[in-house]
Design a protein around this motif. Sequence first.
Motif, PDB file in Angstrom:
ATOM      1  N   LEU A 161      15.584  -9.637 -42.855  1.00  0.00           N
ATOM      2  CA  LEU A 161      15.237 -10.857 -43.307  1.00  0.00           C
ATOM      3  C   LEU A 161      13.774 -10.805 -43.714  1.00  0.00           C
ATOM      4  O   LEU A 161      13.383 -11.722 -44.573  1.00  0.00           O
ATOM      5  N   THR A 162      12.899 -10.187 -43.224  1.00  0.00           N
ATOM      6  CA  THR A 162      11.184 -10.279 -43.500  1.00  0.00           C
ATOM      7  C   THR A 162      11.037  -9.333 -44.516  1.00  0.00           C
ATOM      8  O   THR A 162      10.174  -9.813 -45.378  1.00  0.00           O
ATOM      9  N   ILE A 163      11.637  -8.130 -44.580  1.00  0.00           N
ATOM     10  CA  ILE A 163      10.911  -7.054 -45.710  1.00  0.00           C
ATOM     11  C   ILE A 163      12.172  -6.783 -46.414  1.00  0.00           C
ATOM     12  O   ILE A 163      11.833  -5.784 -47.198  1.00  0.00           O
ATOM     13  N   ASP A 164      13.244  -7.384 -46.186  1.00  0.00           N
ATOM     14  CA  ASP A 164      14.629  -6.733 -47.036  1.00  0.00           C
ATOM     15  C   ASP A 164      15.073  -5.413 -47.094  1.00  0.00           C
ATOM     16  O   ASP A 164      15.416  -4.684 -47.686  1.00  0.00           O
ATOM     17  N   LEU A 165      14.766  -4.749 -45.509  1.00  0.00           N
ATOM     18  CA  LEU A 165      15.042  -3.411 -45.269  1.00  0.00           C
ATOM     19  C   LEU A 165      16.485  -3.416 -45.230  1.00  0.00           C
ATOM     20  O   LEU A 165      17.166  -4.032 -44.397  1.00  0.00           O
ATOM     21  N   HIS A 166      17.206  -2.693 -45.948  1.00  0.00           N
ATOM     22  CA  HIS A 166      18.776  -2.464 -46.062  1.00  0.00           C
ATOM     23  C   HIS A 166      19.294  -2.038 -44.510  1.00  0.00           C
ATOM     24  O   HIS A 166      18.655  -0.949 -43.991  1.00  0.00           O
ATOM     25  N   PRO A 167      20.306  -2.474 -44.161  1.00  0.00           N
ATOM     26  CA  PRO A 167      20.622  -2.084 -42.742  1.00  0.00           C
ATOM     27  C   PRO A 167      21.151  -0.844 -42.556  1.00  0.00           C
ATOM     28  O   PRO A 167      20.874   0.095 -41.753  1.00  0.00           O
ATOM     29  N   ALA A 168      21.406   0.117 -43.782  1.00  0.00           N
ATOM     30  CA  ALA A 168      21.844   1.447 -43.988  1.00  0.00           C
ATOM     31  C   ALA A 168      20.722   2.206 -43.627  1.00  0.00           C
ATOM     32  O   ALA A 168      20.570   3.283 -42.954  1.00  0.00           O
ATOM     33  N   ARG A 169      19.536   1.960 -44.305  1.00  0.00           N
ATOM     34  CA  ARG A 169      18.137   2.632 -43.864  1.00  0.00           C
ATOM     35  C   ARG A 169      17.729   2.526 -42.866  1.00  0.00           C
ATOM     36  O   ARG A 169      17.136   3.705 -42.041  1.00  0.00           O
ATOM     37  N   TYR A 170      17.859   1.456 -42.210  1.00  0.00           N
ATOM     38  CA  TYR A 170      17.477   0.985 -40.729  1.00  0.00           C
ATOM     39  C   TYR A 170      18.409   1.890 -39.808  1.00  0.00           C
ATOM     40  O   TYR A 170      17.860   2.595 -38.887  1.00  0.00           O
ATOM     41  N   MET A 171      19.502   1.990 -39.941  1.00  0.00           N
ATOM     42  CA  MET A 171      20.524   2.619 -39.042  1.00  0.00           C
ATOM     43  C   MET A 171      20.462   4.240 -39.196  1.00  0.00           C
ATOM     44  O   MET A 171      20.340   5.183 -38.419  1.00  0.00           O
ATOM     45  N   TYR A 172      20.105   4.617 -40.571  1.00  0.00           N
ATOM     46  CA  TYR A 172      19.756   6.209 -40.831  1.00  0.00           C
ATOM     47  C   TYR A 172      18.240   6.625 -39.840  1.00  0.00           C
ATOM     48  O   TYR A 172      18.430   7.524 -39.270  1.00  0.00           O
ATOM     49  N   SER A 173      17.418   5.779 -40.056  1.00  0.00           N
ATOM     50  CA  SER A 173      16.210   5.967 -39.157  1.00  0.00           C
ATOM     51  C   SER A 173      16.645   6.157 -37.661  1.00  0.00           C
ATOM     52  O   SER A 173      16.166   6.841 -36.764  1.00  0.00           O
ATOM     53  N   VAL A 174      17.574   5.193 -37.138  1.00  0.00           N
ATOM     54  CA  VAL A 174      17.620   5.120 -35.686  1.00  0.00           C
ATOM     55  C   VAL A 174      18.494   6.420 -35.424  1.00  0.00           C
ATOM     56  O   VAL A 174      18.017   7.008 -34.434  1.00  0.00           O
ATOM     57  N   TRP A 175      19.651   7.050 -36.152  1.00  0.00           N
ATOM     58  CA  TRP A 175      20.011   7.938 -35.668  1.00  0.00           C
ATOM     59  C   TRP A 175      19.225   9.545 -35.777  1.00  0.00           C
ATOM     60  O   TRP A 175      19.333  10.057 -35.177  1.00  0.00           O
TER      61      TRP A 175
END
Length: 244
Positions: A161-175
């Motif tokens: 919502l704040t920087i339009d970071l795609h959830p897939a990129r977020y989760m890739y970083s998490v894993w």
Amino acid sequence: MIEFLGLCVQNLIKSIKYLLSGQLRFSEVINKAALISYDSLSISLIIAFISAAVITIQVSKQFLMSGAEAYIGGTIVIVLIREIAPGFVALAIGARAGTAISAEIANMQVTSQVDAMKTLKVDPVGYYFTPRIIAAAITVPMVVLLAEFIGTAGGMLVSYLTIDLHPARYMYSVWAWLSTKDIYISLLKASIFGALIALVCATQGYETRGGAKEVGISTTQAAILSTVYMLIADFLINLVFYIK
């Protein structure tokens, strides 16, 4: 502090002896588990979600400006799982359930219910402490695990919502950043924190003497002592597992 720590160790030994004696009722553990963790579930999850959201707001734009937005998910989840989830959930449970444990046992002490247990040849420390310690040690990690899922989802939502970071990129970083060791240590922390909160608050209540005024004072002291001992335990656990 040192004298109180000694009392806690003595009560822990008595609780272990009571457990090994086979007198503990499983139904009592289930009852205390509901009072300690289930009743604190909603506030714990809310705290985890808001904490992750606030951290995301603080770091997302800075990471974006430096071109490191791909690391946002990993950074947030590492902080969340290593410290925020076990620490904040334990503090929430200590503030709610820990003080209730202290007040309940303190009230039993000042109204001579503990003395009545002694006349019946029942160890009051084992009877009152053991189910609460076991229930907290088992169920607090469950609440922490749910809080970690909620916090991860909260960070992903806010970063989108704040920087339009795609959830897939977020989760890739998490894993990429998260390891099973972090999860295991997080759950170990939660179990130790839960047992420690129950032990400290029950001990503080058990040492209460006087009347209603002293019960209130004892409850406040239980909240303070459980927080202090929990932070010390957190430091020692980090020292053991994260200092090479």
